[in-house]
Design an enzyme around this catalytic site. Sequence first.
Site, PDB file in Angstrom:
ATOM      1  N   HIS A 203       0.861  -1.190   0.000  1.00 33.04           N
ATOM      2  CA  HIS A 203       0.000   0.000   0.000  1.00 33.04           C
ATOM      3  C   HIS A 203       0.889   1.229   0.000  1.00 33.04           C
ATOM      4  O   HIS A 203       1.944   1.234   0.627  1.00 33.04           O
ATOM      5  CB  HIS A 203      -0.898   0.000   1.244  1.00 33.04           C
ATOM      6  CG  HIS A 203      -2.091   0.880   1.091  1.00 33.04           C
ATOM      7  ND1 HIS A 203      -2.042   2.229   1.312  1.00 33.04           N
ATOM      8  CD2 HIS A 203      -3.359   0.590   0.714  1.00 33.04           C
ATOM      9  CE1 HIS A 203      -3.236   2.740   1.082  1.00 33.04           C
ATOM     10  NE2 HIS A 203      -4.059   1.778   0.713  1.00 33.04           N
TER      11      HIS A 203
ATOM     12  N   ASP B 247      -7.773  -5.541   0.078  1.00 28.47           N
ATOM     13  CA  ASP B 247      -8.249  -6.456  -0.955  1.00 28.47           C
ATOM     14  C   ASP B 247      -7.895  -7.908  -0.702  1.00 28.47           C
ATOM     15  O   ASP B 247      -8.400  -8.791  -1.391  1.00 28.47           O
ATOM     16  CB  ASP B 247      -7.688  -6.043  -2.325  1.00 28.47           C
ATOM     17  CG  ASP B 247      -8.347  -4.763  -2.807  1.00 28.47           C
ATOM     18  OD1 ASP B 247      -9.559  -4.634  -2.609  1.00 28.47           O
ATOM     19  OD2 ASP B 247      -7.644  -3.902  -3.353  1.00 28.47           O
TER      20      ASP B 247
END
Length: 379
Positions: free
Chosen positions: A261, A315
């Site tokens: 991320h 996710d």
Amino acid sequence: MTVCDYKPGLEGIPATQSSISHVDGQQGILEYRGIRIEDLAQHSTFLETSYLLIWGGLPTKTELEEFEHGIRHHRRLKYRIRDMMKCFPEGGHPMDALQACAAALGLFYSKRALNDPLYIQNAVVRLMAKIPTMVAAFQLMRKGNDPVQPRDDLDYAANFLYMLNEQEPDPLAARIFDICLTLHAEHTINASTFSAMVTASTLTDPYAVVASAVGTLAGPLHGGANEEVIDMLEAIGSVENVRPYIDQCIKEKRRIMGFGHRVYKVKDPRANILQKLAEQLFEKFGTDEYYEIALELEQVVTERLGAKGVYPNVDFYSGLVYRRLGIPTDLFTPVFAIARVAGWLAHWKEQIRENRIFRPTQIYTGSHDQKYVALHERP
Ligand code: CMC
């Protein structure tokens, strides 16, 4: 501006001032309007959280009832939108269908009365009410079936699962799905939100704002990653294959989907919650063959890439939850959009309140004073 100021992907460059959400990527903290995501997941609902994001504070009982009532009564689609959807190829990606439908709402409701609070409120209600109906309708239509009409007696999450699966969901499944929506509702200036803000800054209508954000969310580096996580788990196939798979990815410098991320350098707090939700579902409805593979994958990636701050993101476990809820893999990203529309609309409202059109600059790397060469003289 000098060349040194240029940051690919605008990493670390503030693009706006916002009071909507906050991420502490080192400590793994996410807050919506100052409230921790863990609290909202446990105590709030998606619609209450959406109200909080969009209107800036938790609603009173009456405000929440009015908001929910408005959404229940705007869930239906105009028959012309349904007719338009009938022309979509059934093999097309549902995100493309959703983008077209969101933009089409502008044909019916676009007044661009951005100074009128009622226009803003109606646009928020319409978009939040109709987007789930569009996603479910496309799913049924591509199977050759008529869309299922929304049911006013069901709440937001239960109604979506009902329209999708043509049967009333188990209450635990509906509650877990509602929490998933809360977790995905907002996440500072990510790519699709930035896209929404840029579009909003031209003072176009909110349907165009949401349509442009849907297009941005569709990419595999953003919302599309949860779909790819399931493909990856399928390709790995067994716990024993995890290590060789990761070794190969690292050797070939391939991205491992559902990890990493820009902001979080620890495990995403939403991934922790989603993992627990997956476990609750597996306990009640039976496990998922991919779960053991996912656990091993998390362990191996943490060992190999944890030092670089690469950990599971939102996710990674969401796909496993959605699979257990009976949501087809290529609807994972549209489901993400159903949730994120709340965040996009919150940023739209914030953007138009103190607007300045986005118009960044560039560092030109091309040539100057080139001569035009006629076509017949070119080599
Ligand atoms: N697999 C392997 N290595 C990774 C990964 C990954 N998924 N993510 C980051 N890295 C490595 C990367 O190779 C780089 O190493 P080095 O410094 O040796 O070159 C380092 O970590 C930093 O990566 P980066 O490319 O600077 O990170 P970024 O901020 O530009 O990219 C990202 C962020 C989300 C695009 C990226 O982590 C990625 O591609 N992840 C896989 C796709 C994914 O899961 N996307 C969902 C993101 S979360 C939800 C959302 O935004 O929608």
